[in-house]
Design an enzyme around this catalytic site. Structure first.
Site, PDB file in Angstrom:
ATOM      1  N   SER A  69       0.811  -1.097  -0.067  1.00  0.00           N
ATOM      2  CA  SER A  69      -0.054  -0.022  -0.089  1.00  0.00           C
ATOM      3  C   SER A  69       0.793   1.403  -0.038  1.00  0.00           C
ATOM      4  O   SER A  69       2.002   1.291   0.426  1.00  0.00           O
ATOM      5  CB  SER A  69      -0.812  -0.273   1.102  1.00  0.00           C
ATOM      6  N   CYS A  70       0.585   2.270  -0.577  1.00  0.00           N
ATOM      7  CA  CYS A  70       1.015   3.592  -0.714  1.00  0.00           C
ATOM      8  C   CYS A  70       0.331   4.848  -0.853  1.00  0.00           C
ATOM      9  O   CYS A  70      -1.035   4.607  -1.238  1.00  0.00           O
ATOM     10  CB  CYS A  70       2.297   3.290  -1.715  1.00  0.00           C
TER      11      CYS A  70
END
Length: 400
Positions: A69-70
């Site tokens: 995730s980012c």
């Protein structure tokens, strides 16, 4: 080391740079970018990184180091919000909660946090997104831990749907949760390349009006569709293709040992100019488009593809052709001419075909499973590609 420049000043500079690049064209999008403290959603990042327009911030990783995730690069956040075109009062579904930053922007654009639902499969991601949203005044956003491919029917229908994870197909659940005239923005992948595509849902079809080159973490589970395998014994050269393509690796192993056939297109690009449009247009007319990757030790003796991550190829039975480039110098400076290198029985034909100029395209999507409840034989996941003679394609490309 932390910068001494204030978050407000860095944020204002970020927005100006994004606008100069042609994004945040809508006044409302510019406003929410200016007003929202992005650094509070990425607290472990340096302020300069948090407000770098071009840099994504990875917040969670798989055990093998891959990004889980980012926070997307701010320019891409702005570009996709432009595509989504949120209006006050819109009910919004976001697939991929990330840090919660994008959900906070959506809440401001629609005017009510409780009209925004964001879904993520990872409980750690949703927990941190919920914390950040509550801390910044957007605790009314519905943060759901679950399979994003299923959407969230309890709050449907949605006027706007945006995915910040990359699906190989448009899940049937998303179709079913769209309101009439809804807009859907998703970073779709096909034939080895990805675009953020903005669709309008009309008369049972999704018709695109804009595209942005991008890359996202994949939507996990049954929504993954790319396969890969080596075509050399030493694993240095690999082919990547979609699971709806008839690629037989056994017929391609050793193909690079066969004589090369080379053709040149007459199309030139500047050293800093992307060739992604060439690849995108090729997907309009050819079912055989895939991607080739090579270890640096194999270049150029074994293969000599064009530089960069995006390296288009065509496969036809036991024949392979891929995009290459050669340096040209003239009084106008350095240019690179696009060409093709082929191997195998159909190499000469394929290299000439790859060098042909393609049309501009519009993307249309139609859900077979959502409308007819079944799939034609051989069509995985409710999607097929740009065979213009196939009238039942759920994802279709047409020339314009």
């Amino acid at each position: 080391m932390q910068t001494t420049t204030s978050p407000d000043a860095l944020r204002a500079e970020m927005v100006e740079r994004i606008r100069k690049a042609g994004h945040a064209r809508q006044g409302a999008v510019e406003r929410v970018l200016r007003d929202t403290p992005r650094h509070e959603f990425v607290p472990d990042a340096d302020l300069a990184v948090a407000y770098d327009p071009w840099q994504a911030v990875v917040t969670h990783r798989f055990e093998d180091g891959r990004s889980l995730s980012c926070a997307s690069a701010p320019w891409l956040v702005a570009a996709m919000l432009d595509q989504l075109d949120v209006e006050p009062g819109n009910r919004i579904l976001e697939i991929g909660a990330g840090t919660g930053y994008n959900a906070s922007l959506l809440a401001q654009l629609t005017g009510r946090a409780d009209l925004v639902t964001t879904v993520d499969i990872d409980p750690d991601v949703t927990a941190k997104a919920s914390q950040a949203l509550a801390a910044t005044g957007y605790g009314g956003v519905h943060v759901i831990t679950g399979d994003g491919g299923l959407g969230y029917p309890s709050h449907a229908p949605y006027d706007r749907v945006i995915a910040t994870v990359s699906p190989w197909d448009i899940p049937v659940s998303w179709w079913k949760q769209l309101a009439p005239e809804a807009r859907l923005v998703a970073p779709l992948r096909w034939r080895g390349q990805g675009r953020s595509v903005s669709f309008t849902y009309t008369d049972g079809r999704l018709v695109s009006d804009s595209l942005h080159l991008c890359g996202f973490v994949y939507l996990r589970g049954e929504y993954e569709g790319e396969l890969s395998g080596s075509i050399t014994a030493d694993e240095r050269v690999k082919l990547h293709w979609d699971r709806d393509q008839a690629v037989d690796l056994s017929t391609l192993r050793g193909v690079l040992d066969q004589p090369r056939s080379v053709a040149w297109s007459g199309i030139t690009i500047a050293p800093d100019e992307s060739h992604d449009g060439f690849w995108l247009r090729l997907t309009v007319t050819d079912q055989r488009v895939c991607r080739i990757s090579a270890h640096p030790d194999a270049v150029p003796e074994v293969v000599n593809p064009i530089g960069g991550y995006w390296r288009p190829a065509l496969v036809d039975g036991g024949s392979l052709v891929y995009l290459t480039a050669r340096r040209l110098e003239s009084g106008d400076g350095v240019r690179w001419e696009l060409g093709a290198i082929g191997h195998g029985p159909a190499a000469a034909e394929l290299t000439e075909h790859l060098c042909e100029r393609g049309p501009r395209l519009v993307i249309q999507a139609r859900s077979i499973r959502a409308q007819a409840g079944h799939l034609p034989c051989g069509h995985p996941g409710g999607r097929a590609w740009c065979q213009r003679t196939q009238k039942t394609d759920p994802v279709r490309f047409r020339e314009s």
